[in-house]
Design a protein around this motif. Structure first.
Motif, PDB file in Angstrom:
ATOM      1  N   GLY A 141      -6.105 -10.753   7.959  1.00 33.43           N
ATOM      2  CA  GLY A 141      -6.140  -9.885   6.852  1.00 33.43           C
ATOM      3  C   GLY A 141      -5.071  -9.844   5.793  1.00 33.43           C
ATOM      4  O   GLY A 141      -4.114 -10.513   5.840  1.00 33.43           O
ATOM      5  N   ARG A 142      -5.253  -9.048   4.872  1.00 35.66           N
ATOM      6  CA  ARG A 142      -4.238  -8.787   3.719  1.00 35.66           C
ATOM      7  C   ARG A 142      -4.017  -7.333   3.610  1.00 35.66           C
ATOM      8  O   ARG A 142      -4.904  -6.388   3.980  1.00 35.66           O
ATOM      9  CB  ARG A 142      -4.855  -9.363   2.669  1.00 35.66           C
ATOM     10  N   ILE A 143      -2.764  -7.111   3.219  1.00 33.72           N
ATOM     11  CA  ILE A 143      -2.183  -5.513   3.099  1.00 33.72           C
ATOM     12  C   ILE A 143      -1.760  -5.432   1.904  1.00 33.72           C
ATOM     13  O   ILE A 143      -0.949  -6.361   1.276  1.00 33.72           O
ATOM     14  CB  ILE A 143      -1.394  -5.083   4.323  1.00 33.72           C
ATOM     15  N   SER A 144      -1.923  -4.359   1.079  1.00 39.59           N
ATOM     16  CA  SER A 144      -1.207  -4.042  -0.192  1.00 39.59           C
ATOM     17  C   SER A 144      -1.133  -2.588  -0.539  1.00 39.59           C
ATOM     18  O   SER A 144      -1.665  -1.789   0.235  1.00 39.59           O
ATOM     19  CB  SER A 144      -2.217  -4.692  -1.279  1.00 39.59           C
ATOM     20  N   ALA A 145      -0.450  -2.295  -1.536  1.00 32.62           N
ATOM     21  CA  ALA A 145      -0.024  -0.880  -1.806  1.00 32.62           C
ATOM     22  C   ALA A 145      -0.198  -0.640  -3.366  1.00 32.62           C
ATOM     23  O   ALA A 145       0.248  -1.617  -4.281  1.00 32.62           O
ATOM     24  CB  ALA A 145       1.119  -0.457  -1.382  1.00 32.62           C
ATOM     25  N   GLU A 146      -0.831   0.588  -3.796  1.00 31.48           N
ATOM     26  CA  GLU A 146      -0.735   0.983  -5.244  1.00 31.48           C
ATOM     27  C   GLU A 146      -0.154   2.267  -5.246  1.00 31.48           C
ATOM     28  O   GLU A 146      -0.300   3.117  -4.185  1.00 31.48           O
ATOM     29  CB  GLU A 146      -2.150   0.955  -5.733  1.00 31.48           C
ATOM     30  N   SER A 147       0.620   2.749  -6.189  1.00 31.27           N
ATOM     31  CA  SER A 147       1.392   3.895  -6.187  1.00 31.27           C
ATOM     32  C   SER A 147       1.588   4.388  -7.516  1.00 31.27           C
ATOM     33  O   SER A 147       2.089   3.554  -8.634  1.00 31.27           O
ATOM     34  CB  SER A 147       2.483   3.910  -5.365  1.00 31.27           C
ATOM     35  N   ALA A 148       1.635   5.610  -8.030  1.00 28.66           N
ATOM     36  CA  ALA A 148       2.221   6.200  -9.075  1.00 28.66           C
ATOM     37  C   ALA A 148       3.022   7.313  -8.553  1.00 28.66           C
ATOM     38  O   ALA A 148       2.786   8.308  -7.831  1.00 28.66           O
ATOM     39  CB  ALA A 148       0.805   6.661 -10.124  1.00 28.66           C
ATOM     40  N   VAL A 149       4.274   7.373  -9.215  1.00 27.54           N
ATOM     41  CA  VAL A 149       5.382   8.468  -8.916  1.00 27.54           C
ATOM     42  C   VAL A 149       4.685   9.691  -9.350  1.00 27.54           C
ATOM     43  O   VAL A 149       4.009   9.783 -10.318  1.00 27.54           O
ATOM     44  CB  VAL A 149       6.624   8.028  -9.907  1.00 27.54           C
ATOM     45  N   GLY A 150       4.880  10.727  -8.224  1.00 26.12           N
ATOM     46  CA  GLY A 150       4.264  12.013  -8.613  1.00 26.12           C
ATOM     47  C   GLY A 150       2.782  12.187  -8.245  1.00 26.12           C
ATOM     48  O   GLY A 150       2.178  13.300  -8.445  1.00 26.12           O
ATOM     49  N   GLN A 151       2.152  11.129  -8.209  1.00 22.13           N
ATOM     50  CA  GLN A 151       0.614  11.087  -8.070  1.00 22.13           C
ATOM     51  C   GLN A 151       0.094  10.907  -6.506  1.00 22.13           C
ATOM     52  O   GLN A 151      -1.002  11.048  -5.914  1.00 22.13           O
ATOM     53  CB  GLN A 151       0.004  10.385  -9.003  1.00 22.13           C
ATOM     54  N   GLY A 152       0.857   9.868  -6.160  1.00 30.18           N
ATOM     55  CA  GLY A 152       0.416   9.461  -4.725  1.00 30.18           C
ATOM     56  C   GLY A 152       0.412   7.757  -4.415  1.00 30.18           C
ATOM     57  O   GLY A 152       0.820   7.019  -5.358  1.00 30.18           O
ATOM     58  N   SER A 153       0.035   7.529  -3.250  1.00 33.49           N
ATOM     59  CA  SER A 153       0.133   6.141  -2.801  1.00 33.49           C
ATOM     60  C   SER A 153      -1.213   5.910  -2.130  1.00 33.49           C
ATOM     61  O   SER A 153      -1.812   6.720  -1.412  1.00 33.49           O
ATOM     62  CB  SER A 153       1.014   5.643  -1.858  1.00 33.49           C
ATOM     63  N   THR A 154      -1.547   4.567  -2.278  1.00 36.22           N
ATOM     64  CA  THR A 154      -3.020   4.106  -1.558  1.00 36.22           C
ATOM     65  C   THR A 154      -2.440   2.872  -0.783  1.00 36.22           C
ATOM     66  O   THR A 154      -2.067   1.750  -1.594  1.00 36.22           O
ATOM     67  CB  THR A 154      -4.122   3.907  -2.331  1.00 36.22           C
ATOM     68  N   PHE A 155      -2.524   2.761   0.451  1.00 38.78           N
ATOM     69  CA  PHE A 155      -2.327   1.249   1.238  1.00 38.78           C
ATOM     70  C   PHE A 155      -3.877   1.066   1.650  1.00 38.78           C
ATOM     71  O   PHE A 155      -4.509   1.892   2.204  1.00 38.78           O
ATOM     72  CB  PHE A 155      -1.424   1.716   2.201  1.00 38.78           C
ATOM     73  N   THR A 156      -3.996  -0.260   1.463  1.00 39.02           N
ATOM     74  CA  THR A 156      -5.247  -0.851   1.857  1.00 39.02           C
ATOM     75  C   THR A 156      -5.023  -2.253   2.708  1.00 39.02           C
ATOM     76  O   THR A 156      -4.182  -3.000   2.155  1.00 39.02           O
ATOM     77  CB  THR A 156      -6.028  -1.221   0.628  1.00 39.02           C
ATOM     78  N   PHE A 157      -5.744  -2.319   3.670  1.00 41.71           N
ATOM     79  CA  PHE A 157      -5.702  -3.539   4.386  1.00 41.71           C
ATOM     80  C   PHE A 157      -7.046  -4.176   4.745  1.00 41.71           C
ATOM     81  O   PHE A 157      -8.060  -3.092   4.780  1.00 41.71           O
ATOM     82  CB  PHE A 157      -4.734  -3.553   5.537  1.00 41.71           C
ATOM     83  N   THR A 158      -7.270  -5.362   5.099  1.00 43.90           N
ATOM     84  CA  THR A 158      -8.767  -5.997   5.383  1.00 43.90           C
ATOM     85  C   THR A 158      -8.481  -6.668   6.602  1.00 43.90           C
ATOM     86  O   THR A 158      -7.363  -7.119   7.162  1.00 43.90           O
ATOM     87  CB  THR A 158      -9.075  -6.897   4.231  1.00 43.90           C
TER      88      THR A 158
END
Length: 183
Positions: A141-158
Motif C-alpha cells: 500500500g501507500r501512505i500520505s498526509a495532507e494538512s493545513a495549519v490551524g485546520q487539521g490533517s488527513t492521513f490516508t493509506f491504501t
C-alpha cells in the motif's frame, strides 16, 4: 507478517471502539465515515491495527478540546485498493514539514506538541509515522498526509483488496469459467 483477508469496515469500527475512551477523556469527538459494503483487504490485522491506533492517537494528541476526528474507509474499485483515513480538526502540519513526517526520528515543530492542547502529550520518539509507513508499504500500500495549519490533517493509506478466487478465474479465462457449486 501473517497476511489474511480482513474486513476493512470491521477494522475501522474496532479502532473506533478501542480509541473512543481516550478521545472522550481528552474531550475530542471521534466518529467514522465508512462506505458500506463488505470489503476484504489483504492485511496482517495486528500490524494494520497498530497503524490505525498510531494515526488516531496522533490525531487526539494534536487536536484541541472540542475538536473532531473521523476514521474512514472506502473502496477505490478502479485501483483494486481500500483506502483508510484519519482526519482531524487539529493544529495541522506546516507545509515545509509535511514532506519529512514519515522519516525516522523526525519530529515536527515542538511548539505543536501539547503546549495548548489536552492531548496525551507531545513526547514521542519520532518513529510512529515511519513505522506506519513501513508497515503499509510492506503490505503493498501507500501512505500520505495532507494538512493545513490551524485546520487539521488527513492521513490516508491504501491496502490491496482481496479478490475472490472465482473472480480471478473468470478474469483469467475471459469470463467463461463457472464455479463448481454453480453446476
Amino acid at each position: 507478517m501473517t497476511i489474511e483477508p480482513t474486513a476493512a469496515e470491521r477494522l475501522v469500527r474496532e479502532i473506533m471502539a478501542r480509541m473512543l475512551p481516550l478521545a472522550q477523556r481528552h474531550r475530542v469527538q471521534l466518529g467514522t465515515d465508512i462506505q458500506q459494503g463488505e470489503t476484504l483487504v489483504a492485511a496482517d490485522r495486528k500490524q494494520i491495527t497498530r497503524v490505525l491506533v498510531n494515526l488516531v492517537h496522533n490525531a487526539i494528541k494534536f487536536t484541541p478540546s472540542g475538536g473532531r476526528i473521523i476514521i474512514g474507509t472506502r473502496l477505490q474499485e478502479e485501483q483494486h485498493v481500500q483506502s483508510f483515513s484519519v482526519s482531524d480538526t487539529g493544529v495541522g502540519i506546516r507545509e515545509e514539514e509535511l514532506s519529512r513526517i514519515f522519516e525516522r526520528f523526525y519530529k515536527t515543530d515542538r511548539a505543536r506538541s501539547k503546549a495548548d492542547f489536552i492531548g496525551p502529550g507531545g513526547g514521542g520518539t519520532g518513529l510512529g509515522l515511519a513505522i506506519a509507513s513501513h508497515v503499509v508499504e510492506s503490505h503493498g500500500g501507500r501512505i500520505s498526509a495532507e494538512s493545513a495549519v490551524g485546520q487539521g490533517s488527513t492521513f490516508t493509506f491504501t491496502l490491496p483488496v482481496v479478490v475472490p478466487s472465482e473472480q480471478v478465474d473468470e478474469n483469467e479465462n475471459g469470463g467463461s469459467h463457472r464455479a463448481k457449486d454453480e453446476l
